[in-house]
Each structure stands twice: as C-alpha cells, then as structure tokens.
Design a protein around this motif. Sequence first.
Motif, PDB file in Angstrom:
ATOM      1  N   THR A   1      30.707  78.021 -26.236  1.00  0.00           N
ATOM      2  CA  THR A   1      31.756  77.060 -25.907  1.00  0.00           C
ATOM      3  C   THR A   1      31.330  76.066 -24.836  1.00  0.00           C
ATOM      4  O   THR A   1      32.062  75.141 -24.535  1.00  0.00           O
ATOM      5  N   ALA A   2      30.155  76.282 -24.229  1.00  0.00           N
ATOM      6  CA  ALA A   2      29.693  75.388 -23.172  1.00  0.00           C
ATOM      7  C   ALA A   2      29.181  74.080 -23.763  1.00  0.00           C
ATOM      8  O   ALA A   2      28.669  74.030 -24.879  1.00  0.00           O
ATOM      9  N   LYS A   3      29.330  73.009 -22.975  1.00  0.00           N
ATOM     10  CA  LYS A   3      28.883  71.686 -23.412  1.00  0.00           C
ATOM     11  C   LYS A   3      27.448  71.440 -22.956  1.00  0.00           C
ATOM     12  O   LYS A   3      26.988  72.003 -21.963  1.00  0.00           O
ATOM     13  N   ARG A   4      26.772  70.595 -23.685  1.00  0.00           N
ATOM     14  CA  ARG A   4      25.421  70.168 -23.301  1.00  0.00           C
ATOM     15  C   ARG A   4      25.545  68.968 -22.367  1.00  0.00           C
ATOM     16  O   ARG A   4      26.046  67.919 -22.759  1.00  0.00           O
ATOM     17  N   PRO A   5      25.088  69.080 -21.124  1.00  0.00           N
ATOM     18  CA  PRO A   5      25.265  67.979 -20.169  1.00  0.00           C
ATOM     19  C   PRO A   5      24.285  66.835 -20.427  1.00  0.00           C
ATOM     20  O   PRO A   5      23.255  67.010 -21.083  1.00  0.00           O
ATOM     21  N   GLU A   6      24.614  65.682 -19.883  1.00  0.00           N
ATOM     22  CA  GLU A   6      23.686  64.559 -19.924  1.00  0.00           C
ATOM     23  C   GLU A   6      22.551  64.816 -18.931  1.00  0.00           C
ATOM     24  O   GLU A   6      22.772  65.317 -17.828  1.00  0.00           O
ATOM     25  N   PHE A   7      21.329  64.466 -19.325  1.00  0.00           N
ATOM     26  CA  PHE A   7      20.198  64.696 -18.429  1.00  0.00           C
ATOM     27  C   PHE A   7      19.149  63.616 -18.641  1.00  0.00           C
ATOM     28  O   PHE A   7      19.102  62.956 -19.680  1.00  0.00           O
ATOM     29  N   THR A   8      18.308  63.449 -17.630  1.00  0.00           N
ATOM     30  CA  THR A   8      17.214  62.483 -17.669  1.00  0.00           C
ATOM     31  C   THR A   8      15.958  63.152 -17.132  1.00  0.00           C
ATOM     32  O   THR A   8      16.007  63.821 -16.095  1.00  0.00           O
TER      33      THR A   8
END
Length: 300
Positions: free
Chosen positions: A196-203
């Motif tokens: 249920t966890a979201k994939r965060p934005e990353f760089t």
Amino acid sequence: MTTDSSLLNSELELQQQEELYQQLLLQTMGKMQTENPDSKVIRPLPGMCVKTISEPGKQKIFVNICQSHSVPQPPELTREELVELLQSEDPSGYRVPMSLGEPHTEIDNSSQGCTAYDVVINQDFFQKCQKDPLFQQFVILVSLEGLENKYNLELSRDWKVLKNRKFLGSINEQNIRTKSKPVIQELQPQESSTATAKRPEFTLLVEPPTGDPEYLIAEIKLPGVPSSRSLVLDVGEDRLVLTARPSLFHLDIFHPFFIDQEKSVAQYNNSTQVSNTNTNKNTHSFYFANHSKCNTNSKK
C-alpha cells in the motif's frame, strides 16, 4: 654410498607436519560447513591462468580462472546477445556467478614474488568460454572487474593468457554459498506494508557530472513524513531501499554504480519546504550521499 639419517628424519618430519596441517585444515573447513549450513567447501578444477599487472605499482598479478559444477550457471547467452550486451550502455543487467578467493603469494617462472587470485565460475560456462574467443575475453573482463570491486584494485586490461599453464600455485579450497543471501533484507513488518506504500519522487546525481564519478547523491521527496524516526534505510553496493513507516512510502531501486556502504551518509531535512502546486503541502526531502569513490557498475 651412505645416507645421512638426519636428513631423512628431517624430510619425514616435514612430511608429517604437512599432513597434519592438511588434516587440521579439512577439519576446520568441515566445522565451518557444519556451523553454516548455507555454504559448502569445494575444490575447483584448474581452468586458465591470466597474467596482468596492477596499477599504478606495476606489480605482476596472476588470475587463476577455475571451474566447478558447484557454482551456479549464469543465464543462457548467445554470441549475438553477448555482442549486443557489450555494446549496450548498461551491461550490468547480466551477471556471472563467481567465487572470488583471497590473494596468495606465489613464485613465478623468473623466481620472483607475485600475487595470485583464484576465481571460480561454473564449469559448463567455462567450457563454453573456451570455445569462443569473445566469451573468453568476456569472462576474463568480468573476473578482473570482480577482483577490482572486492579488493579495491586497479588491474591493467592488457592481459595475457598463459598457454602452457592452467594454474599458478596450488588449488585452494573455497567456501561458497549454497543459498543466495540478498545484499539487502527488505523490511516488511506487516505482510501488506509495502503493497500500500507509494513510490516517492527521487533524483540521482553524480559528481562530477562528466568523467569518472566520485560521489553519488540521492534526493528523495517525502511529503507528510514528520521526522527521520519513521524512516528505514538499507544501502547495498548497487541498491538502495528506503521505507517510510507506517506504509507511507517504499523505494527500492538499483543504480549503475558500486558504492562503499561504510562511507555512505544520510540526512533528513524537515526544514526544506518545496511548494507542491497540486496539494499545496510542504515537501520534506531526504538526502543520501556516498562520499567515497563510485565505480561505474559494470559488474556482470
């Protein structure tokens, strides 16, 4: 002609000491195998001996590429697929299972001291490489890169395969894993925590941006995470896993670099506020950096 009995006794004592040493070695290795059922001791077969030098000291290095059925086979690969792999920008998706032994001091044909390393690969794959010069060069390159990454070496690519020698020194036993152990253990307190966890934005950033990278920096945006106490970070040699509990974010990525896990640092900065026009919420940022020299991940 008379025989000096003292010399015979001395040679007999040396032989007995050598037999005792081998017996103790076998007992120790057997005990290690009993204590660790996920590994076993193997004695590989000789394969081919490769001569190169280390940089910048110009010291002679010999790589004994050995063979054993106990080492798993890599995925099936045709010659056309190998050519395409070598021409690709990221050949790290194909990996050759191998066991890298400890360095041992030997004497070369010139009676000079040198260092030898033993690399064990699957026997069937070794035989395949012997039939095709391109596969042979490939497995030598993979072996050199594996030794460089494990022992922090820099080996010359101007190597030479010894024609009349399959091994330098003596064949040593190696303790290999029979059960794969992941570099990173995924943390899942609950069965559906990451589902249920979201994939965060990353760089991902490298410094310098051109040439050989010295640093790898990851910036991960975590809106709604109040503090670092809810974060769990696992760093592998070419993998990064970040979990924000409870079930807020989960990031699991592979990156094309080998990093030194011991020299990696992480920082959570909850004062960084990035305007989010969609939700109009403050976005907290998590920074991970590896301040050691990054090696481009060409591991197969």
